[in-house]
Write a protein that holds these residues in place. Structure first.
Motif, mmCIF file in Angstrom:
data_model
loop_
_atom_site.group_PDB
_atom_site.id
_atom_site.type_symbol
_atom_site.label_atom_id
_atom_site.label_comp_id
_atom_site.label_asym_id
_atom_site.label_seq_id
_atom_site.Cartn_x
_atom_site.Cartn_y
_atom_site.Cartn_z
ATOM 1 N N LEU A 13 -0.503 -19.097 -32.563
ATOM 2 C CA LEU A 13 0.213 -18.637 -33.844
ATOM 3 C C LEU A 13 1.581 -17.938 -33.627
ATOM 4 O O LEU A 13 1.714 -17.195 -32.654
ATOM 5 N N GLN A 14 2.416 -18.134 -34.533
ATOM 6 C CA GLN A 14 3.698 -17.352 -34.352
ATOM 7 C C GLN A 14 4.549 -17.178 -36.009
ATOM 8 O O GLN A 14 4.128 -18.252 -36.694
ATOM 9 N N VAL A 15 5.322 -16.328 -36.146
ATOM 10 C CA VAL A 15 5.877 -16.164 -37.426
ATOM 11 C C VAL A 15 7.201 -17.310 -37.001
ATOM 12 O O VAL A 15 8.085 -17.062 -36.002
ATOM 13 N N SER A 16 7.448 -17.964 -38.077
ATOM 14 C CA SER A 16 8.374 -19.045 -37.970
ATOM 15 C C SER A 16 9.929 -18.875 -38.917
ATOM 16 O O SER A 16 10.617 -19.287 -38.409
ATOM 17 N N LYS A 17 9.528 -18.298 -39.822
ATOM 18 C CA LYS A 17 10.678 -17.826 -40.766
ATOM 19 C C LYS A 17 10.443 -16.588 -41.547
ATOM 20 O O LYS A 17 9.286 -16.313 -41.990
ATOM 21 N N VAL A 18 11.657 -15.811 -41.788
ATOM 22 C CA VAL A 18 11.702 -14.734 -42.775
ATOM 23 C C VAL A 18 12.633 -14.897 -43.629
ATOM 24 O O VAL A 18 13.864 -15.057 -43.477
ATOM 25 N N LEU A 19 12.209 -14.850 -44.929
ATOM 26 C CA LEU A 19 13.346 -14.972 -46.052
ATOM 27 C C LEU A 19 13.206 -13.650 -47.140
ATOM 28 O O LEU A 19 12.207 -13.153 -47.322
ATOM 29 N N GLN A 20 14.434 -13.052 -47.132
ATOM 30 C CA GLN A 20 14.642 -11.973 -48.051
ATOM 31 C C GLN A 20 15.121 -12.464 -49.249
ATOM 32 O O GLN A 20 16.256 -13.022 -49.287
ATOM 33 N N GLN A 21 14.825 -11.937 -50.341
ATOM 34 C CA GLN A 21 15.459 -12.277 -51.828
ATOM 35 C C GLN A 21 15.463 -10.797 -52.463
ATOM 36 O O GLN A 21 14.531 -10.066 -52.521
ATOM 37 N N SER A 22 16.758 -10.355 -52.977
ATOM 38 C CA SER A 22 16.772 -9.167 -53.838
ATOM 39 C C SER A 22 17.755 -9.465 -55.114
ATOM 40 O O SER A 22 18.349 -10.449 -54.892
ATOM 41 N N VAL A 23 17.124 -8.720 -56.073
ATOM 42 C CA VAL A 23 17.849 -9.024 -57.338
ATOM 43 C C VAL A 23 18.096 -7.330 -57.844
ATOM 44 O O VAL A 23 17.442 -6.630 -57.834
ATOM 45 N N ILE A 24 19.458 -7.314 -58.335
ATOM 46 C CA ILE A 24 19.676 -5.947 -58.935
ATOM 47 C C ILE A 24 20.850 -6.024 -60.206
ATOM 48 O O ILE A 24 21.531 -6.921 -60.002
ATOM 49 N N GLU A 25 20.552 -5.162 -61.133
ATOM 50 C CA GLU A 25 21.318 -5.339 -62.489
ATOM 51 C C GLU A 25 21.520 -4.101 -62.947
ATOM 52 O O GLU A 25 20.833 -2.922 -62.826
ATOM 53 N N VAL A 26 22.800 -3.938 -63.054
ATOM 54 C CA VAL A 26 23.410 -2.462 -63.230
ATOM 55 C C VAL A 26 24.279 -2.684 -64.604
ATOM 56 O O VAL A 26 25.033 -3.422 -64.860
ATOM 57 N N ASP A 27 23.776 -1.986 -65.729
ATOM 58 C CA ASP A 27 24.384 -1.904 -66.923
ATOM 59 C C ASP A 27 24.288 -0.341 -67.451
ATOM 60 O O ASP A 27 24.274 0.546 -66.985
ATOM 61 N N GLU A 28 24.790 -0.279 -68.871
ATOM 62 C CA GLU A 28 24.904 1.180 -69.398
ATOM 63 C C GLU A 28 23.563 1.733 -69.473
ATOM 64 O O GLU A 28 23.658 3.226 -69.218
ATOM 65 N N LYS A 29 22.451 1.371 -69.348
ATOM 66 C CA LYS A 29 21.098 2.010 -69.312
ATOM 67 C C LYS A 29 21.006 2.535 -67.931
ATOM 68 O O LYS A 29 20.212 3.679 -67.780
ATOM 69 N N GLY A 30 21.057 1.529 -67.118
ATOM 70 C CA GLY A 30 20.628 2.252 -65.569
ATOM 71 C C GLY A 30 20.689 0.743 -64.596
ATOM 72 O O GLY A 30 21.373 -0.082 -64.718
ATOM 73 N N THR A 31 19.609 0.809 -63.824
ATOM 74 C CA THR A 31 19.545 -0.301 -62.757
ATOM 75 C C THR A 31 18.432 -0.755 -62.965
ATOM 76 O O THR A 31 17.154 -0.082 -62.905
ATOM 77 N N GLU A 32 18.126 -2.020 -62.865
ATOM 78 C CA GLU A 32 16.901 -3.010 -62.572
ATOM 79 C C GLU A 32 17.109 -3.628 -61.313
ATOM 80 O O GLU A 32 17.952 -4.359 -61.270
ATOM 81 N N ALA A 33 16.324 -3.288 -60.390
ATOM 82 C CA ALA A 33 16.516 -4.087 -58.967
ATOM 83 C C ALA A 33 15.215 -4.573 -58.529
ATOM 84 O O ALA A 33 14.213 -3.707 -58.462
ATOM 85 N N ALA A 34 15.038 -5.875 -58.500
ATOM 86 C CA ALA A 34 13.856 -6.655 -58.038
ATOM 87 C C ALA A 34 13.762 -6.701 -56.496
ATOM 88 O O ALA A 34 14.880 -7.000 -55.868
#
Length: 446
Positions: A379-400
């Protein structure tokens, strides 16, 4: 037979594929401020505040003596996680100079969770990235336990707006070690969900449902397809929905110019607020550093170079010590701040970057994943995928997701206009743990 392990972190997502057939190979590249200290768990699953008050001075000193090493280890973990994030940023920058966003805490939790299934050299390499080998020798699961304490301290602050957790989607026929399941639950509160991956369509729908629900719709369709030979999918998610301590008034948001470089510019919705801000100016790197506080004792640290086009050069020098120096030298005063609205969504195939940082064995045929399955050979780890989302507006930040430097606290102009590429760091003030790290080169692009 091929076993597949996917480890995904939304908003930071790390996707890890585990292949049992070597011939298949790799498949692709406010806690409030007045609390003063993290609510780290003691040896009896108590927070430090819940420990019984000492009866006398000697007992109090003994208690403080016992607590000090754990606090020091926790701070070391935070520092190394942050430096790990800066190292990843430098590796990403070698590939492109555009927008960047990811979660150093997310990738650290991912690797710590995976470490529960590793043995020998494979486990040692993961530990070495955090420079915590000595810490992990004090007891069998010191490193995961430190991450557990950090997670619990963050989750105990409802005003922070941070949600973190994990799933283990397990194929009914996969011979997974019960110990791995128990440890994942103990340290990372992993929820186990049985699936039949032979029915790929149904499995895909169920996993998308779980991920969409836990990321509050930020990742509505994570899986486009599922390999029917999949045996295990681990999903770790981290979601940040920060609200500015003092919001920007949308009435003052207007289109304005953002200079991409000396020759190119774009129009962006520019927010405006007048008030008291903490800031400093680094004469060595010629950059302004501005704090934009969130509710729940968190902060976005904005780093803006004095001259256009110099922002990439700073990345080679980013360290925990440098950031701490900036924070120590900040002064609060009345200012006018212009800050662009933006939304970033980035994906990175991280296994090659992690190899460059010293995590190699887990991606090779010699990977020792005996803690994951009794049938872990090949067995071996074959792939690492990273995804990030960030949204900045007047109210604040939403970062997934040290260099000695001359610092002064009075050079920041009374008007700060973030109208050129900049870096940002979102961190929790008490622990200083880095939640998300990014670079905005063009706020009109994702």
């Amino acid at each position: 037979m091929r076993a597949v392990l996917r480890l995904l972190l939304p908003i930071f997502l790390a996707e890890v594929w585990l292949a049992s057939d070597p011939a298949l190979g790799l498949q692709g590249s406010e806690a409030q401020a007045e609390r003063g200290a993290l609510e780290l768990q003691g040896p009896q699953n108590q927070t430090w505040e819940e420990l019984q008050a000492p009866a006398n001075t000697d007992e109090k000193q003994e208690q403080e003596h016992e607590k000090a090493p754990l606090m020091a280890q926790q701070q070391q973990l935070v520092n190394e996680t942050t430096n790990f994030g800066f190292s990843l940023l430098r590796k990403i920058s070698m590939r492109h100079d555009g927008n960047v966003v990811f979660s150093p805490l997310g990738v650290s939790l991912a690797m710590a969770g995976l470490m529960l299934g590793t043995r020998g050299k494979t486990k040692a390499e993961v530990e070495s990235v955090f420079h915590l080998q000595a810490v992990n020798q004090t007891e069998p699961h010191s490193l995961p336990n430190l991450f557990k304490g950090l997670r619990e301290a963050l989750s105990s602050n409802p005003d922070l707006g941070l949600t973190q957790g994990s799933f283990a989607f397990i194929h009914k026929d996969f011979d997974i070690e019960e110990t791995f399941i128990n440890l994942s639950k103990r340290y990372f509160d992993t929820e186990c969900v049985p699936l039949n991956f032979r029915n790929a369509s149904q499995a895909k729908g169920l996993m998308n449902h779980y991920v969409n629900k836990e990321t509050q719709g930020k990742i509505p369709k994570l899986f486009n397809e599922v390999n029917p030979e999949t045996k295990l999918v681990l999903v770790d998610y981290i979601l940040f929905k920060g609200k500015w301590l003092t919001p920007f008034d949308p009435v003052y948001t207007e289109p304005d110019t953002f200079h991409l470089d000396k020759y190119k510019a774009v129009k962006v919705p520019m927010m405006y607020r007048e008030g008291k801000f903490a800031s400093t100016f680094d004469k060595n790197f010629r950059c302004h550093i501005l704090k934009l506080p969130y509710r729940g004792n968190a902060t976005m640290l904005v780093v803006l170079m004095e001259k256009k086009g110099d922002y990439l050069a700073l990345e080679d020098y980013l360290t925990t010590d440098l950031v701490e120096t900036w924070l120590r030298n900040m002064k609060t005063r009345n200012m006018e701040v212009f800050f662009p609205k933006f939304r970033l969504e980035q994906k990175y195939e991280m296994h090659e970057l992690l190899k460059q940082l010293g995590i190699r064995s887990v991606f090779s045929h010699s990977a020792d994943l005996g803690g994951l399955s009794a049938a872990a050979r090949n067995l071996q780890v074959s792939k690492v995928l990273q995804q990030s989302v960030i949204e900045v507006d007047e109210k604040g930040t939403e970062a997934a997701a040290g260099t000695l430097s001359e610092i002064i606290a009075y050079s920041l102009p009374p008007v700060v206009k973030v109208d050129r590429p900049f870096h940002f760091m979102i961190y929790e003030e008490t622990s200083k743990v880095l939640l998300f790290l990014g670079r905005v080169a063009n706020p009109t692009l994702p």
